[in-house]
Design a protein around this motif. Structure first.
Motif, PDB file in Angstrom:
ATOM      1  N   ARG A 110     -24.379  18.459  32.810  1.00 32.42           N
ATOM      2  CA  ARG A 110     -25.366  19.019  33.455  1.00 32.42           C
ATOM      3  C   ARG A 110     -25.687  18.377  34.843  1.00 32.42           C
ATOM      4  O   ARG A 110     -26.191  19.008  35.694  1.00 32.42           O
ATOM      5  N   ARG A 123     -22.181  17.021  26.993  1.00 35.54           N
ATOM      6  CA  ARG A 123     -22.910  17.978  27.290  1.00 35.54           C
ATOM      7  C   ARG A 123     -24.005  17.486  28.629  1.00 35.54           C
ATOM      8  O   ARG A 123     -24.533  18.054  29.397  1.00 35.54           O
ATOM      9  N   SER A 147     -25.063  25.343  30.204  1.00 33.45           N
ATOM     10  CA  SER A 147     -26.013  26.319  29.718  1.00 33.45           C
ATOM     11  C   SER A 147     -25.275  27.566  29.433  1.00 33.45           C
ATOM     12  O   SER A 147     -25.417  28.010  28.056  1.00 33.45           O
ATOM     13  N   GLN A 148     -24.336  28.010  30.155  1.00 34.51           N
ATOM     14  CA  GLN A 148     -23.537  29.235  29.901  1.00 34.51           C
ATOM     15  C   GLN A 148     -22.674  29.222  28.806  1.00 34.51           C
ATOM     16  O   GLN A 148     -22.450  29.989  28.047  1.00 34.51           O
ATOM     17  N   GLU A 187     -23.051  26.964  26.308  1.00 30.15           N
ATOM     18  CA  GLU A 187     -23.719  26.777  25.237  1.00 30.15           C
ATOM     19  C   GLU A 187     -24.140  28.182  24.645  1.00 30.15           C
ATOM     20  O   GLU A 187     -24.148  28.262  23.537  1.00 30.15           O
ATOM     21  N   LEU A 188     -24.571  29.130  25.666  1.00 33.16           N
ATOM     22  CA  LEU A 188     -25.114  30.161  25.208  1.00 33.16           C
ATOM     23  C   LEU A 188     -24.083  31.284  24.708  1.00 33.16           C
ATOM     24  O   LEU A 188     -24.176  31.893  23.704  1.00 33.16           O
ATOM     25  N   LYS A 213     -21.034  26.049  33.854  1.00 40.78           N
ATOM     26  CA  LYS A 213     -22.399  25.632  33.716  1.00 40.78           C
ATOM     27  C   LYS A 213     -22.621  25.508  32.262  1.00 40.78           C
ATOM     28  O   LYS A 213     -22.120  26.432  31.414  1.00 40.78           O
TER      29      LYS A 213
END
Length: 632
Positions: A232, A228, A454-455, A457-458, A452
């Motif tokens: 990033r 992860r 963050s996308q 994980e969301l 991405k």
């Protein structure tokens, strides 16, 4: 005098190092050159790359032309190729899927190793005149098959996830697990002085369980968080480094405990099978697997003692043929006893009929334990090698029989296990989510890819599996199933994507229709000529939707609204064609609605109005004619 020697020491060391480097470069060039030639020849003949590597190694090795030496040392390094192979296989198997395969692994796999090993032990004892100890340490390793030959064949044919492929994999996995008890048996029967560094068999079993638990925990609490963090940064090189680190660290851990390095790499792969970064790691590690596996088979060919074969060729060939025939007969009967059709049974038996690469390791350990003579180790190493040479021919025969997979077993859920040949959605933002929902609505299997973290994980919080990766990389798309996909849909918000970036994808996957979201007409012009099957300008479509809403609020007649939309699309298409022809955004500016109206726009609207009126008159006349004279 002493000072002179000391002074000369560094120079001598440098010359030795330089000589070693020259030798390495020279031997590497010879190996790669001959391997390339033979692999191309055998590929052209339809016999597979493995046979080409084996023949090339035997030709240039110390027992052939003697151009390259050190086969044993190269084999030790090349065994990492098997570790990489099993790591990649592990990436395709979720822990829950392994649990569902437990009956095949510990049922059919156990039966194959035990029954085949004991049958071969009995035959060696009866025909070769060895002691029962020697027959046992030869017969049990001969029951193993070649993971390095079988798994690439299953993966390349797309059958690794089929019920047929799962049974073959289950047997191979148990064979890898069986190496630990086989090493224990050799140690228990050993006539050599005990190795103080080797743990007892019971301790070895405990080490195995502890190492597996350690790898599981490391994958969950160390590797996934590290990935992860790397995601990033978006640096591909870091993914290569982390992928190699995971494989080498897991293999090194198992090796330090006198366990199977390949088993450690496999477990590490399984722990990352559910990771959103799986496809990226697969694509980055795959080239190393290919290189090391090629070197492995080259080394196998190099250590084949041709003199042993030439000294008694009939015996070696007879033993190899007997090994293949025995394994085919025993495994076919076992698979049939487990309730599978004869075609499936014979197909699996032919696929797993060769000796395995771990046989060389076990023969060496048996020789060091003074259970067999060096001549016997060389003899049966040659037998295993010849049986591996027969595998490409047997695979051709098996394919000609057109074995059908066992369709009684249900498939396994999950995006990575979904039926191939449907859709890859690249980019899972707001745009991609709507596209994916529409595909899900018609039961289309979809693999989602985004770069991405963050996308990703969301999306995971909403139970949606999205995989990490750059959707423009051909190797990653291939790992994700693009070869069998019907659609590749780019929903990414990246105005820099142009024809140069998109064209290789379209050319590499001709079976798939490529659809793309572009930001505006600038990007649409940039991808012109790439060959996309459909393109949508997100700003254009959303603007039309809002414009229609505005006209509706002004109480414009719905028919006039329809005319305005159609006219606007026609004018925009004409303007866009002019811009593409001239490569200038200012071109075609007359093809648009302007304040106060315009000659062309008014003409387009009038034409549309006339067409609508003519269509209405035609419909009225048709209705009157259908009603008959009494309607008049």
């Amino acid at each position: 005098m002493m000072l002179t020697v000391l002074a000369a020491g560094p120079a001598v060391t440098d010359r030795v190092a330089e000589t070693a480097t020259d030798t390495l470069l020279f031997e590497g060039a010879i190996l790669l050159g001959v391997a390339t030639l033979f692999v191309m020849i055998f590929r052209r003949l339809g016999l597979g790359a493995v046979l080409g590597y084996l023949i090339a190694g035997a030709l240039v090795g110390p027992h052939g032309l003697g151009l390259v030496g050190g086969g044993e040392s190269k084999l030790a390094i090349a065994e990492l190729g098997i570790a990489f192979l099993l790591f990649l296989v592990g990436l395709e198997l979720h822990p829950r899927r392994l649990w569902q395969l437990r009956k095949a692994i510990f049922g059919l796999g156990l039966a194959q190793v035990v029954v085949t090993g004991l049958v071969l032990t009995g035959l060696i004892l009866a025909t070769q005149g060895f002691s029962w100890q020697a027959a046992l340490v030869l017969g049990l390793p001969l029951a193993l098959s070649s993971t390095a030959q079988v798994l690439p064949s299953l993966k390349s044919s797309g059958r690794i996830n089929s019920p047929f492929g799962e049974k073959a994999f289950s047997i191979l996995l148990f064979q890898d697990l069986a190496i630990v008890p086989m090493i224990t048996i050799v140690a228990a029967l050993s006539r050599a002085p005990a190795d103080p560094s080797a743990p007892p068999g019971g301790v070895l079993a405990l080490y195995t369980l502890a190492a597996i638990a350690g790898l599981v925990l490391s994958g969950r609490f160390l590797v996934n968080p590290l990935l992860r963090l790397v995601g990033r940064y978006g640096e591909r090189e870091l993914f290569v480094v982390v992928g190699l680190l995971v494989v080498l660290a897991s293999a090194a851990l198992m090796h330090s405990l006198h366990l199977s390095t390949a088993l450690g790499a496999f477990i590490a792969g399984v722990m990352l099978a559910d990771s959103p970064y799986r496809h990226e790691i697969e694509a980055d590690v795959e080239p190393f697997r290919l290189i090391l596996l090629g070197l492995f088979f080259l080394a196998i060919g190099m250590i084949l003692d041709v003199n042993v074969v030439l000294a008694d060729p009939l015996r070696v060939v007879g033993l190899a043929a007997g090994l293949v025939a025995t394994k085919v007969a025993v495994l076919a009967l076992l698979v049939r006893a487990f309730g599978k059709p004869w075609k499936t049974a014979l197909g699996l038996a032919l696929l797993l009929s060769q000796g395995g690469e771990f046989g060389f390791l076990l023969f060496t350990q048996a020789q060091q334990a003074l259970l067999i003579a060096p001549a016997a180790a060389s003899l049966f190493s040659a037998v295993v090698t010849l049986s591996m040479v027969s595998t490409p021919f047997l695979m051709l025969f098996a394919r000609n029989l057109e074995f059908e997979p066992d369709r009684d077993e249900a498939g396994l859920a999950g995006p990575e296990d979904a039926p191939r040949g449907s859709a890859l959605v690249i980019g899972y933002g707001r745009f991609g989510q709507i596209v994916a929902q529409m595909l899900h609505a018609v039961d289309c299997s979809v693999t989602l890819i985004d770069k991405k973290p963050s996308q990703i994980e969301l999306s995971g919080r909403y139970d949606t599996k999205v995989y990490y990766g750059d959707g423009l990389r051909l190797d990653l798309l291939r790992r994700a199933g693009a070869d069998e996909a019907r659609l590749i849909i780019y929903c990414i918000d990246d105005p820099s994507v142009d024809a140069e970036a998109l064209r290789p994808v379209i050319e590499a996957f001709p079976k798939a229709k490529v659809l793309m979201r572009v930001f505006d007409r600038r990007q649409l012009m940039a991808i012109a000529g790439a060959g996309a099957s459909g393109v949508v300008r997100e700003l254009f479509e959303s603007s039309i939707a809002l414009g229609l809403m505005a006209l509706e609020q002004l109480a414009v007649d719905p028919r006039q609204m329809e005319d305005v939309e159609t006219a606007l699309r026609q004018l925009d298409a004409t303007r866009l064609a002019a811009q593409m022809d001239e490569g200038d955004l200012s071109a075609g500016s007359e093809h648009r609605f302007k304040p106060g109206g315009g000659r062309e726009s008014a003409s387009v609207l009038e034409t549309l109005r006339q067409r609508r009126l003519a269509a209405k008159l035609a419909r009225d006349e048709e209705a009157a004619h259908a009603a008959g004279p009494e309607a008049a």
